[in-house]
Write a protein that holds these residues in place. Structure first.
Motif, PDB file in Angstrom:
ATOM      1  N   VAL A   2     -35.053   4.589  45.406  1.00 54.72           N
ATOM      2  CA  VAL A   2     -34.409   4.881  46.681  1.00 54.72           C
ATOM      3  C   VAL A   2     -34.801   3.825  47.702  1.00 54.72           C
ATOM      4  N   GLN A   3     -33.830   3.368  48.437  1.00 54.37           N
ATOM      5  CA  GLN A   3     -34.091   2.450  49.547  1.00 54.37           C
ATOM      6  C   GLN A   3     -33.507   3.032  50.821  1.00 54.37           C
ATOM      7  N   LEU A   4     -34.266   2.911  51.898  1.00 51.64           N
ATOM      8  CA  LEU A   4     -33.845   3.407  53.201  1.00 51.64           C
ATOM      9  C   LEU A   4     -33.943   2.266  54.193  1.00 51.64           C
ATOM     10  N   VAL A   5     -32.885   2.067  54.954  1.00 48.43           N
ATOM     11  CA  VAL A   5     -32.851   0.965  55.915  1.00 48.43           C
ATOM     12  C   VAL A   5     -32.414   1.501  57.271  1.00 48.43           C
ATOM     13  N   GLU A   6     -33.290   1.316  58.265  1.00 48.96           N
ATOM     14  CA  GLU A   6     -32.961   1.737  59.627  1.00 48.96           C
ATOM     15  C   GLU A   6     -32.183   0.629  60.343  1.00 48.96           C
ATOM     16  N   SER A  15     -33.265   6.404  80.548  1.00 51.79           N
ATOM     17  CA  SER A  15     -32.249   7.437  80.781  1.00 51.79           C
ATOM     18  C   SER A  15     -31.083   7.364  79.806  1.00 51.79           C
ATOM     19  N   GLN A  16     -31.004   6.298  79.018  1.00 49.96           N
ATOM     20  CA  GLN A  16     -29.924   6.190  78.050  1.00 49.96           C
ATOM     21  C   GLN A  16     -30.263   6.949  76.759  1.00 49.96           C
ATOM     22  N   THR A  17     -29.326   6.931  75.830  1.00 49.91           N
ATOM     23  CA  THR A  17     -29.524   7.590  74.541  1.00 49.91           C
ATOM     24  C   THR A  17     -29.803   6.551  73.467  1.00 49.91           C
ATOM     25  N   LEU A  18     -30.903   6.760  72.779  1.00 48.96           N
ATOM     26  CA  LEU A  18     -31.277   5.929  71.635  1.00 48.96           C
ATOM     27  C   LEU A  18     -30.530   6.430  70.418  1.00 48.96           C
ATOM     28  N   SER A  19     -29.928   5.518  69.673  1.00 52.12           N
ATOM     29  CA  SER A  19     -29.186   5.914  68.481  1.00 52.12           C
ATOM     30  C   SER A  19     -29.561   4.985  67.330  1.00 52.12           C
ATOM     31  N   LEU A  20     -30.059   5.572  66.253  1.00 49.67           N
ATOM     32  CA  LEU A  20     -30.442   4.819  65.063  1.00 49.67           C
ATOM     33  C   LEU A  20     -29.788   5.433  63.835  1.00 49.67           C
ATOM     34  N   THR A  21     -29.456   4.570  62.894  1.00 48.97           N
ATOM     35  CA  THR A  21     -28.857   5.013  61.636  1.00 48.97           C
ATOM     36  C   THR A  21     -29.742   4.612  60.476  1.00 48.97           C
ATOM     37  N   CYS A  22     -29.858   5.498  59.527  1.00 45.68           N
ATOM     38  CA  CYS A  22     -30.582   5.215  58.287  1.00 45.68           C
ATOM     39  C   CYS A  22     -29.577   5.222  57.141  1.00 45.68           C
ATOM     40  N   THR A  23     -29.503   4.111  56.440  1.00 42.14           N
ATOM     41  CA  THR A  23     -28.617   4.007  55.286  1.00 42.14           C
ATOM     42  C   THR A  23     -29.443   4.158  54.013  1.00 42.14           C
ATOM     43  N   ALA A  24     -29.071   5.125  53.211  1.00 41.63           N
ATOM     44  CA  ALA A  24     -29.791   5.389  51.971  1.00 41.63           C
ATOM     45  C   ALA A  24     -29.022   4.840  50.788  1.00 41.63           C
ATOM     46  N   SER A  25     -29.756   4.296  49.835  1.00 42.53           N
ATOM     47  CA  SER A  25     -29.170   3.859  48.573  1.00 42.53           C
ATOM     48  C   SER A  25     -30.092   4.290  47.447  1.00 42.53           C
ATOM     49  N   GLY A  26     -29.504   4.470  46.275  1.00 45.71           N
ATOM     50  CA  GLY A  26     -30.294   4.908  45.128  1.00 45.71           C
ATOM     51  C   GLY A  26     -30.479   6.403  45.050  1.00 45.71           C
ATOM     52  N   GLY A  27     -29.859   7.129  45.968  1.00 45.60           N
ATOM     53  CA  GLY A  27     -29.949   8.592  45.950  1.00 45.60           C
ATOM     54  C   GLY A  27     -29.052   9.163  47.022  1.00 45.60           C
ATOM     55  N   SER A  28     -28.459  10.312  46.750  1.00 45.32           N
ATOM     56  CA  SER A  28     -27.527  10.911  47.701  1.00 45.32           C
ATOM     57  C   SER A  28     -28.247  11.791  48.708  1.00 45.32           C
ATOM     58  N   ASP A  74     -23.365  11.121  57.828  1.00 41.55           N
ATOM     59  CA  ASP A  74     -22.054  10.717  57.335  1.00 41.55           C
ATOM     60  C   ASP A  74     -22.195  10.609  55.820  1.00 41.55           C
ATOM     61  N   THR A  75     -21.763  11.648  55.131  1.00 42.01           N
ATOM     62  CA  THR A  75     -21.964  11.668  53.686  1.00 42.01           C
ATOM     63  C   THR A  75     -21.128  10.616  52.974  1.00 42.01           C
ATOM     64  N   SER A  76     -20.017  10.208  53.572  1.00 34.69           N
ATOM     65  CA  SER A  76     -19.173   9.191  52.938  1.00 34.69           C
ATOM     66  C   SER A  76     -19.872   7.833  52.901  1.00 34.69           C
ATOM     67  N   LYS A  77     -20.804   7.633  53.834  1.00 33.44           N
ATOM     68  CA  LYS A  77     -21.547   6.373  53.892  1.00 33.44           C
ATOM     69  C   LYS A  77     -22.993   6.542  53.438  1.00 33.44           C
ATOM     70  N   ASN A  78     -23.351   7.779  53.087  1.00 33.80           N
ATOM     71  CA  ASN A  78     -24.740   8.081  52.709  1.00 33.80           C
ATOM     72  C   ASN A  78     -25.711   7.656  53.814  1.00 33.80           C
ATOM     73  N   GLN A  79     -25.364   8.021  55.028  1.00 37.05           N
ATOM     74  CA  GLN A  79     -26.164   7.675  56.204  1.00 37.05           C
ATOM     75  C   GLN A  79     -26.521   8.924  56.996  1.00 37.05           C
ATOM     76  N   PHE A  80     -27.657   8.869  57.676  1.00 34.95           N
ATOM     77  CA  PHE A  80     -27.968   9.898  58.654  1.00 34.95           C
ATOM     78  C   PHE A  80     -28.442   9.220  59.926  1.00 34.95           C
ATOM     79  N   THR A  81     -28.178   9.872  61.040  1.00 33.31           N
ATOM     80  CA  THR A  81     -28.325   9.234  62.343  1.00 33.31           C
ATOM     81  C   THR A  81     -29.209  10.064  63.265  1.00 33.31           C
ATOM     82  N   LEU A  82     -30.016   9.361  64.013  1.00 31.40           N
ATOM     83  CA  LEU A  82     -30.866   9.969  65.033  1.00 31.40           C
ATOM     84  C   LEU A  82     -30.333   9.613  66.412  1.00 31.40           C
ATOM     85  N   GLN A  83     -30.228  10.588  67.268  1.00 31.36           N
ATOM     86  CA  GLN A  83     -29.943  10.345  68.672  1.00 31.36           C
ATOM     87  C   GLN A  83     -31.019  11.010  69.512  1.00 31.36           C
TER      88      GLN A  83
END
Length: 121
Positions: A2-6, A15-28, A74-83
């Motif tokens: 499994v690889q995870l990339v932020e 005062s703004q919103t921080l938004s990060l995405t983690c893309t996973a590969s090698g596992g759903s 986003d299951t279609s991209k195998n990603q999860f996002t933090l806000q």
């Protein structure tokens, strides 16, 4: 393996919103044996668990950050996002995504390399 990339901006204004995405590969991220988590580490401080999203899509948050945190996927991209909303300089940290194993009581077996987010005007 499994690889995870932020990914996301390295600088956010107060005062703004921080938004990060983690893309996973090698596992759903829909596999029912794992939680997909966000953890952060402010400079000179310890690790802080922020929250996680499980295979059903339900998310769970740290009590201290719950009012400002949202985790989605986003299951279609195998990603999860933090806000994280209404950020302050105290939210400056290295942010990690990680996979937690249910049968191991939530122990994290795979981590991303982390991404530094600085909150500054």
């Amino acid at each position: 393996q499994v690889q995870l990339v932020e990914s996301g901006p390295g600088l956010v204004k107060p005062s703004q919103t921080l938004s990060l995405t983690c893309t996973a590969s090698g596992g759903s991220i829909t596999t029912n044996s794992y939680y997909w988590s966000w953890i952060r580490q402010p400079p000179g401080k310890g690790l802080e668990w922020m929250g996680a999203i499980i295979y059903t899509g339900s998310a769970y948050y740290s009590t201290s950050l719950k009012s400002r945190t949202s985790i989605s996927r986003d299951t279609s991209k195998n990603q999860f996002t933090l806000q994280l909303s209404s950020v302050t300089p105290e939210d400056t940290a290295v942010y990690y995504c990680a996979r937690a194993v249910v049968i191991l009581g939530g122990a994290m077996d795979y981590w991303g390399k982390g991404t530094l987010v600085t909150v500054s005007s």
